[in-house]
Write an enzyme that holds these catalytic residues in place. Structure first.
Site: not given
Ligand code: AMP
Length: 251
Positions: A41, A120, A159, A192, A203
């Protein structure tokens, strides 16, 4: 080539100004991107941003940017959010919604926006709907990238990211020329924290439980566009552009 805005207002909060300021478009596109972690994404958001001129507004990037702040510069909510993130858990809705509300200017942006990683959960989607209604802004579409679970897990665990230029590699699918070293800037590649196996499991569970129901939420509003995330980034991008064009949303 046009310089992209640096998204400072999004990453650092409303007090920070984007450089250069985003350009207003005649038909700015306002999209939400959905998809399990690892479907690609983020890469699609970058390709869409380059084509549509809209900024990629990723809530995950806000948290990653906060990691570079001095602990005294972080609010207690942000410090707690980083702990949730490290474990692969979702950050509480109230924290995420406060951060987005502080950045409402980015939703008003005349260049449009690509929301990535937000909403989310259904409560986040409902809150976004209220925020946009108040601003008299409509979403053009919600792109949902889809890939079988086992492919997602394989993508995530392999990754590797460059801390310097943020380039993303994959130990099997897109290995760097020299193991562990970024092809572009020579940075030392890292995994990461939330791409480690124990966090990936958490996740994926969070995704299935909290985020997958968003597809129905947006289907009911006739905004959902599903896009297969199989193939190269360019193939997936072409598929998304075609699907948008079919809805009369081309650029
Ligand atoms: P991402 O880069 O979008 O995969 O986000 C990394 C981490 O940030 C996620 O695994 C969550 O811990 C947190 N996170 C990011 N966006 C959200 C959201 N909209 N709601 C809750 N947690 C979030």
């Amino acid at each position: 080539m046009e310089t992209k805005p640096d998204r400072k207002s999004w990453l650092r909060g409303a007090a920070a100004q984007c450089e250069p300021p985003p350009k207003a478009r005649t038909n700015p596109l306002r999209l939400v991107l959905l998809g399990a972690p690892g479907v690609g994404k983020g890469t699609q958001a970058e390709l869409l941003s380059a084509r549509l001129g809209a900024c990629q507004l990723s809530t995950g990037d806000i948290f990653r940017a906060a990691k570079t702040l001095e602990p005294c510069e972080r609010t207690p909510a942000l410090t707690a959010a980083l702990d949730y993130m490290r474990r692969g858990e979702l950050v509480p809705d109230s924290t995420v919604l406060d951060l987005v509300a502080e950045r409402v200017e980015c939703l008003r942006c005349g260049g449009g926006f690509l929301l990535d990683g937000f909403p989310r959960t259904v409560p986040q989607a409902e809150a976004l709907e209220r925020m946009l209604a108040k601003e008299k802004i409509g979403l053009d579409a919600v792109l949902s990238y889809e890939l079988p679970l086992e492919r997602v897990v394989a993508r995530l665990s392999g990754r590797r990211t460059c801390p310097g230029c943020k380039a993303v590699f994959h130990v099997q699918a897109r290995p760097p020329k020299v193991e562990g070293v970024c092809d572009h800037c020579g940075g030392k590649l890292y995994q990461r924290e939330d791409d480690r196996p124990e966090s990936i499991r958490v996740r994926m569970e969070a995704y299935e439980k909290s985020t997958a129901p968003l597809a129905d939420f947006y289907r009911q509003r006739n905004l959902l566009v599903t896009v297969s995330a199989e193939g190269t980034p360019e193939e997936i991008f072409a598929r998304a552009m075609k699907a948008l064009a079919a809805r009369g949303k081309s650029v």
